[in-house]
Structure formats: structure tokens, C-alpha cells
Design an enzyme around this catalytic site. Sequence first.
Site, PDB file in Angstrom:
ATOM      1  N   GLY A  89       0.810  -1.207   0.000  1.00 16.95           N
ATOM      2  CA  GLY A  89       0.000   0.000   0.000  1.00 16.95           C
ATOM      3  C   GLY A  89       0.842   1.254   0.000  1.00 16.95           C
ATOM      4  O   GLY A  89       2.063   1.223  -0.175  1.00 16.95           O
ATOM      5  N   LYS A 101       5.475   6.319   2.236  1.00 20.59           N
ATOM      6  CA  LYS A 101       5.161   5.118   2.994  1.00 20.59           C
ATOM      7  C   LYS A 101       5.829   5.218   4.362  1.00 20.59           C
ATOM      8  O   LYS A 101       6.762   5.989   4.529  1.00 20.59           O
ATOM      9  CB  LYS A 101       5.649   3.869   2.256  1.00 20.59           C
ATOM     10  CG  LYS A 101       4.862   3.590   0.960  1.00 20.59           C
ATOM     11  CD  LYS A 101       5.395   2.404   0.190  1.00 20.59           C
ATOM     12  CE  LYS A 101       5.435   1.134   0.994  1.00 20.59           C
ATOM     13  NZ  LYS A 101       4.103   0.765   1.558  1.00 20.59           N
ATOM     14  N   GLU A 110       9.712  -2.635   4.032  1.00 17.24           N
ATOM     15  CA  GLU A 110       8.947  -2.486   2.798  1.00 17.24           C
ATOM     16  C   GLU A 110       9.857  -2.164   1.615  1.00 17.24           C
ATOM     17  O   GLU A 110       9.703  -2.717   0.518  1.00 17.24           O
ATOM     18  CB  GLU A 110       7.900  -1.379   2.969  1.00 17.24           C
ATOM     19  CG  GLU A 110       6.748  -1.770   3.881  1.00 17.24           C
ATOM     20  CD  GLU A 110       5.841  -0.608   4.213  1.00 17.24           C
ATOM     21  OE1 GLU A 110       4.656  -0.857   4.493  1.00 17.24           O
ATOM     22  OE2 GLU A 110       6.300   0.546   4.200  1.00 17.24           O
TER      23      GLU A 110
END
Length: 239
Positions: A89, A101, A110
Site C-alpha cells: 500500500g 510510505k 517495505e
Amino acid sequence: MSKQTPQDEAKIVAGRRVIEAYLKDGMQIGLGSGTTSYAFVRVLGEKVREGLRVEGVTTSTITRDIAREVGVPLLDINDVTQLDLTIDGADEIDRAGRMIKGGGACLLWEKIVAYTSKRMIAIVDETKMVDPIGAFPLPIEVIPYGWRNTMHQLATLLATFDYDAPRLELRGGSSDPVVTDSAHYIIDCHLDAIPRADELAPLFNQIPGVVENGLFVDICDEIVIGHFDGSSEIIRIRD
């Protein structure tokens, strides 16, 4: 169980579209963090129970726990040379694929997983699409040692980009700081807008004490957007 909001449903729509458009038997995939990614992992668990054969590498301990709960087989990232794709996401993203993010304090893992993948697919509901990015505070992951000095250096860098005394905050405060899965701290930079994200992103990591920054640029290949009306769309950034 609380009733799902239109935003919750949009996240599920996006998750189902990702599975239909991208996943094939035998894939090894990166599993992102954050509410949209968690919704995707739960949908993925349904497909695995129906017979889809995939294996995942997680970007946080929360994602790991959800994946185990719903039965998605997992791999250790150290046993993987390259993933087929990562599905993750964004706190904010523009139509060129520039992202912020780290709202869930998982940005380091991530980014590692995204860079380990052949392709990175951003999965978002329609509220995350913005232009320019920057209203969401930009997270910077730092080591605890000398974090105040690191914050000062961040402010000095930002001043060269015409941010006049930007508000920088240690997430959680000095008495109870948020600690990441890698035992680091998060400094949130309130910048309002980041029109020069491509220029700024690589400079953060040149500051001693900075582990990683929450600007993800030139990483995303495609964006899958779930809309409140139940539809979805795919934006291709690069082939």
C-alpha cells in the site's frame, strides 16, 4: 464485528483486482504492510484455501501474523534471491507512482522487499491518490543513538529545499518513542507538499543516523486503485 466502511470495501476491491490481474501459481511475492495490504493478505488467504499456490515474504511482524492466521505460506527473505512481485500500500501516491510510505513504521522492510522484487504493485483506495504528495507526514527511520542530532541534520537538508523551519517530530515522543521492527525510531517531517520528491529522496540517506526514508520514487511499476463505487482501475507506470 464493526460494519465495513466504503473505504474498507474499496481496499478489498483493490485486493481482489490485484489477485485477478497478477497472481499465478508458483509465484513468490512480497506482502506489504498497512491497512490496505492487510485487507489484501486476508483476501489472498481465501484464494490460497481455494487452491492458489503462492509463497510470501512479509514486510512487518503484523503482516507475518495475519498471513499465518489466514494460511498464506511464508518464506524467509534471506532464502530468496528475487521475488516475482511485491504488493504493498501507500500513505499517499501520485499518478507517476511517487509514494510516501511508513505510516505504520514499516518502511525499511517495505523498501528492502520492494527492491528484491521484479515488479512492485501499489494497492490503494481512491483517497490515497494525491498531487503533489506531502500532506501526509514524511517518515524517516533513524537509529536511536543521536536522534536529536539526526533531526537537526534533517532540518538543515530540508532548508536547502526551501522548507522554512519545518515541524519535525519523534513519533511517540521522547518519553515513549515508537520502535520499529528493526529497533529504530521514526521522525515525522510535516512538509505539506513535496514537489521535488525525486531530488530529495536520495539525499536523506546520506545523513549519518538515517536508516531509510519514506519517499518511494522510481520503485512502483503499477497502481491498482479501489473505488468507493465498487470499481477498480490499473495505472501502468512502466512496462
